[in-house]
Design a protein around this motif. Structure first.
Motif, PDB file in Angstrom:
ATOM      1  N   LEU A  28       0.817  -1.221   0.000  1.00 15.83           N
ATOM      2  CA  LEU A  28       0.000   0.000   0.000  1.00 15.83           C
ATOM      3  C   LEU A  28       0.847   1.266   0.000  1.00 15.83           C
ATOM      4  CD1 LEU A  28      -2.866   1.161   0.051  1.00 15.83           C
ATOM      5  CD2 LEU A  28      -2.834   0.954   2.556  1.00 15.83           C
ATOM      6  N   LEU A  29       2.132   1.141   0.310  1.00 17.13           N
ATOM      7  CA  LEU A  29       3.008   2.313   0.431  1.00 17.13           C
ATOM      8  C   LEU A  29       3.735   2.578  -0.882  1.00 17.13           C
ATOM      9  CD1 LEU A  29       4.275   4.487   2.265  1.00 17.13           C
ATOM     10  CD2 LEU A  29       6.019   2.813   2.896  1.00 17.13           C
ATOM     11  N   ALA A  30       3.521   3.779  -1.429  1.00 10.96           N
ATOM     12  CA  ALA A  30       4.164   4.147  -2.690  1.00 10.96           C
ATOM     13  C   ALA A  30       5.334   5.102  -2.497  1.00 10.96           C
ATOM     14  CB  ALA A  30       3.144   4.778  -3.643  1.00 10.96           C
ATOM     15  N   GLY A  31       5.501   5.660  -1.296  1.00  8.42           N
ATOM     16  CA  GLY A  31       6.627   6.566  -1.072  1.00  8.42           C
ATOM     17  C   GLY A  31       6.272   7.657  -0.089  1.00  8.42           C
ATOM     18  N   VAL A  32       7.133   8.650  -0.030  1.00  7.45           N
ATOM     19  CA  VAL A  32       6.918   9.793   0.852  1.00  7.45           C
ATOM     20  C   VAL A  32       7.451  11.023   0.141  1.00  7.45           C
ATOM     21  CG1 VAL A  32       9.128   9.435   2.056  1.00  7.45           C
ATOM     22  CG2 VAL A  32       7.295  10.703   3.198  1.00  7.45           C
ATOM     23  N   ARG A  33       6.783  12.150   0.321  1.00  5.91           N
ATOM     24  CA  ARG A  33       7.261  13.399  -0.289  1.00  5.91           C
ATOM     25  C   ARG A  33       7.105  14.538   0.710  1.00  5.91           C
ATOM     26  NH1 ARG A  33       2.442  12.609  -4.093  1.00  5.91           N
ATOM     27  NH2 ARG A  33       0.724  13.630  -2.979  1.00  5.91           N
ATOM     28  N   GLY A  34       7.759  15.650   0.398  1.00  3.12           N
ATOM     29  CA  GLY A  34       7.706  16.810   1.261  1.00  3.12           C
ATOM     30  C   GLY A  34       9.085  17.173   1.770  1.00  3.12           C
ATOM     31  N   ARG A  35       9.109  18.045   2.763  1.00  2.94           N
ATOM     32  CA  ARG A  35      10.377  18.557   3.285  1.00  2.94           C
ATOM     33  C   ARG A  35      10.225  18.870   4.764  1.00  2.94           C
ATOM     34  NH1 ARG A  35      13.776  22.534  -0.574  1.00  2.94           N
ATOM     35  NH2 ARG A  35      15.824  22.200   0.348  1.00  2.94           N
ATOM     36  N   GLY A  36      11.298  18.679   5.521  1.00  2.21           N
ATOM     37  CA  GLY A  36      11.259  18.981   6.945  1.00  2.21           C
ATOM     38  C   GLY A  36      10.203  18.148   7.637  1.00  2.21           C
ATOM     39  N   LEU A  37       9.407  18.801   8.474  1.00  2.00           N
ATOM     40  CA  LEU A  37       8.323  18.113   9.166  1.00  2.00           C
ATOM     41  C   LEU A  37       6.979  18.430   8.524  1.00  2.00           C
ATOM     42  CD1 LEU A  37       9.485  18.329  12.875  1.00  2.00           C
ATOM     43  CD2 LEU A  37       9.307  16.289  11.427  1.00  2.00           C
ATOM     44  N   TRP A  38       6.980  18.396   7.199  1.00  2.00           N
ATOM     45  CA  TRP A  38       5.760  18.536   6.397  1.00  2.00           C
ATOM     46  C   TRP A  38       5.847  17.495   5.299  1.00  2.00           C
ATOM     47  CZ3 TRP A  38       4.181  23.018   2.692  1.00  2.00           C
ATOM     48  CH2 TRP A  38       2.778  23.057   2.567  1.00  2.00           C
ATOM     49  N   ARG A  39       5.214  16.338   5.538  1.00  2.00           N
ATOM     50  CA  ARG A  39       5.384  15.185   4.669  1.00  2.00           C
ATOM     51  C   ARG A  39       4.032  14.596   4.300  1.00  2.00           C
ATOM     52  NH1 ARG A  39      11.021  14.504   3.281  1.00  2.00           N
ATOM     53  NH2 ARG A  39      12.146  15.560   4.971  1.00  2.00           N
ATOM     54  N   ALA A  40       4.020  13.897   3.187  1.00  2.00           N
ATOM     55  CA  ALA A  40       2.869  13.093   2.805  1.00  2.00           C
ATOM     56  C   ALA A  40       3.338  11.661   2.604  1.00  2.00           C
ATOM     57  CB  ALA A  40       2.233  13.618   1.526  1.00  2.00           C
ATOM     58  N   ILE A  41       2.663  10.734   3.261  1.00  2.00           N
ATOM     59  CA  ILE A  41       2.847   9.322   2.955  1.00  2.00           C
ATOM     60  C   ILE A  41       1.983   9.034   1.731  1.00  2.00           C
ATOM     61  CG2 ILE A  41       2.450   6.976   3.773  1.00  2.00           C
ATOM     62  CD1 ILE A  41       2.929   8.028   6.615  1.00  2.00           C
ATOM     63  N   VAL A  42       2.624   8.642   0.658  1.00  2.00           N
ATOM     64  CA  VAL A  42       1.928   8.442  -0.617  1.00  2.00           C
ATOM     65  C   VAL A  42       1.503   6.977  -0.707  1.00  2.00           C
ATOM     66  CG1 VAL A  42       2.052   8.707  -3.117  1.00  2.00           C
ATOM     67  CG2 VAL A  42       3.344  10.266  -1.625  1.00  2.00           C
ATOM     68  N   LEU A  43       0.244   6.758  -1.030  1.00  2.00           N
ATOM     69  CA  LEU A  43      -0.324   5.418  -1.076  1.00  2.00           C
ATOM     70  C   LEU A  43      -0.472   4.930  -2.512  1.00  2.00           C
ATOM     71  CD1 LEU A  43      -3.141   5.900   1.597  1.00  2.00           C
ATOM     72  CD2 LEU A  43      -0.788   5.079   1.960  1.00  2.00           C
ATOM     73  N   ALA A  44      -0.406   3.635  -2.669  1.00  2.00           N
ATOM     74  CA  ALA A  44      -0.587   3.030  -3.991  1.00  2.00           C
ATOM     75  C   ALA A  44      -2.058   2.964  -4.380  1.00  2.00           C
ATOM     76  CB  ALA A  44       0.032   1.636  -4.014  1.00  2.00           C
ATOM     77  N   GLU A  45      -2.953   3.058  -3.411  1.00  2.00           N
ATOM     78  CA  GLU A  45      -4.388   3.010  -3.647  1.00  2.00           C
ATOM     79  C   GLU A  45      -5.054   4.149  -2.873  1.00  2.00           C
ATOM     80  OE1 GLU A  45      -5.737   0.924  -5.713  1.00  2.00           O
ATOM     81  OE2 GLU A  45      -3.979  -0.383  -6.036  1.00  2.00           O
ATOM     82  N   PRO A  46      -6.272   4.547  -3.284  1.00  2.00           N
ATOM     83  CA  PRO A  46      -6.972   5.649  -2.594  1.00  2.00           C
ATOM     84  C   PRO A  46      -7.571   5.214  -1.258  1.00  2.00           C
ATOM     85  CG  PRO A  46      -8.330   4.809  -4.380  1.00  2.00           C
ATOM     86  CD  PRO A  46      -7.013   4.091  -4.487  1.00  2.00           C
ATOM     87  N   GLU A  47      -6.703   4.925  -0.316  1.00  2.00           N
ATOM     88  CA  GLU A  47      -7.118   4.382   0.978  1.00  2.00           C
ATOM     89  C   GLU A  47      -6.704   5.277   2.146  1.00  2.00           C
ATOM     90  OE1 GLU A  47      -9.037   1.929   1.407  1.00  2.00           O
ATOM     91  OE2 GLU A  47      -9.007   0.855  -0.500  1.00  2.00           O
ATOM     92  N   SER A  48      -6.555   6.570   1.890  1.00  2.00           N
ATOM     93  CA  SER A  48      -6.051   7.440   2.956  1.00  2.00           C
ATOM     94  C   SER A  48      -7.009   7.508   4.143  1.00  2.00           C
ATOM     95  CB  SER A  48      -5.773   8.842   2.419  1.00  2.00           C
ATOM     96  OG  SER A  48      -6.963   9.450   1.943  1.00  2.00           O
ATOM     97  N   ALA A  49      -8.300   7.503   3.894  1.00  2.00           N
ATOM     98  CA  ALA A  49      -9.254   7.565   5.005  1.00  2.00           C
ATOM     99  C   ALA A  49      -9.127   6.330   5.896  1.00  2.00           C
ATOM    100  CB  ALA A  49     -10.676   7.704   4.473  1.00  2.00           C
TER     101      ALA A  49
END
Length: 391
Positions: free
Chosen positions: A321-342
């Protein structure tokens, strides 16, 4: 907690739905709900609680100021607002002036009025980016490129032309001598913590210089140390004509700022704009305590170090389910392989962590800047199980 949620639903307008938790108190990077359950706060009031909860410096500053002078209106000046304006200008550098507001949307409303006041009627439109977010009031909403929240409230009086975020070619084609301003976020927060491509802000600065349009940078989420510098544009060495701030500036107290440079510093004349509560003494005292604490405790360096630790640890996780992470410092998004953020947000909450499903395939992390390495490690250790529960 369920009783309080029912009372909330009966008494408040339904625009927030009914939040899943009722919080009772906080300390440091942790909060407790009304049933006594503890959570590690990894969203920080949407990038607001930069010093966490109950920080002594913030408590002392607010307590002392509210006991001395809580409100003056804009009919009188007071020293905290002058000190804060001077401090912000020192951190930003250059010849500028500050207008204080209560929120980010008000800061962007002020910025929009400011550029219209300076450019006059001959420059007939502004440019903003698709998927951008600049606020919920009608002027700021007109600048917002998220169709789902913008379109139900149209039509708008403002002529705003939207371009693909990160496309220099589209930006260059859209900005002409008739354009008053370009409004951009250095990272698009509500779109899913999407940073600008390398060189994009510099290209925007050059295009604005060539055409005479103002470059307005919305740093409401990215400012005040969130990415490891005081303001994110300082990573790129790009100077805006106008910058807007809020969220983390007050550490939990409501305050925003619109800062203009060069001709935009003095474009407003007497009576052109105002706010009854903007820059009130208590909010300014809180903001001064935030800035002092970030500097005194070396939090900019801490943000960079712990943010890099967080990103590296998430990247090392192998999960479908984990596709990666993006952002900088302490502002990040965990990027998902599927629309399952909720589902991930709910599973994290069940595991004792508060995160934010900001987009269908992105989970936003914006913890207090004081978060400790071991607190970050506790979340990363739990993340595979959280992802598994959400799958």
């Amino acid at each position: 907690m369920n009783d309080l949620r029912k009372r909330f639903e009966a008494a408040l307008m339904p625009n927030y739905g009914v939040p899943p938790l009722a919080l009772a108190r906080g300390e440091g990077c942790r909060v407790w709900d009304t049933d006594g359950n503890a959570y590690l706060d990894l969203i920080g009031g949407i990038a607001v609680s930069v010093l966490g909860h109950g920080h002594p410096a913030l408590v002392q500053a607010v307590s002392a100021q509210v006991a001395t002078l809580a409100h003056t209106s804009n009919l009188f000046l007071h020293e905290p607002e002058v000190l804060l304006a001077e401090r912000l200008l020192g951190l930003l550098g250059g010849d500028g002036r500050v207008f204080f507001t209560n929120s980010g949307t008000e800061a962007n409303e002020a910025a929009y009025k400011l550029v219209r006041r300076h450019t006059g009627p001959d420059r007939t439109y502004v440019v903003a980016a698709d998927s951008s977010f600049h606020g919920r009031t009608m002027g700021a909403l007109a600048l917002t490129g998220k169709a789902s929240i913008r379109e139900p409230f149209g039509p708008f009086a403002a002529d705003v032309r939207f371009v693909t975020y990160g496309s220099v070619d589209e930006l260059r084609a859209a900005v002409t001598g008739d354009c008053a301003a370009v409004f951009l976020e250095p990272t698009q927060g509500e779109a899913g913590v999407i940073p600008a491509p390398e060189g994009y802000l510099a290209a925007a600065r050059a295009i604005c210089d060539e055409t005479g349009a103002a470059l307005v940078l919305d740093e409401i989420q990215s400012g005040v140390g969130r990415t490891g510098t005081w303001f994110q544009h300082q990573h790129e060495g790009v100077r805006p004509d106008v910058i807007t701030l809020a969220k983390g500036l007050g550490g939990g107290l409501p305050i925003g700022a619109c800062v203009g440079f060069g001709p935009y510093a003095t474009a407003f004349g007497k009576g052109d704009h105002g706010s009854t509560f903007g820059g009130n003494p208590v909010a300014c005292a809180a903001a001064l305590a935030v800035l002092d604490t970030i500097e005194r405790e070396g939090l900019l360096e801490h943000v960079t170090k712990v943010g890099d630790q967080l990103a590296a640890a998430v990247e090392a996780i192998d999960h479908p389910l984990l596709a990666g992470v993006r952002g900088r410092g302490l502002w990040r998004a965990i990027v998902l392989a599927e629309p399952e953020s909720a589902a991930v947000e709910a599973a994290a909450r069940d595991a004792g962590f508060l995160v934010n499903a900001v987009a269908p395939q992105a989970v936003r992390l914006a913890p207090p800047l004081i978060i400790a390495p071991d607190e970050v490690a506790s979340f990363v250790t739990a993340l595979p199980g959280i992802l598994g529960a959400a799958s």
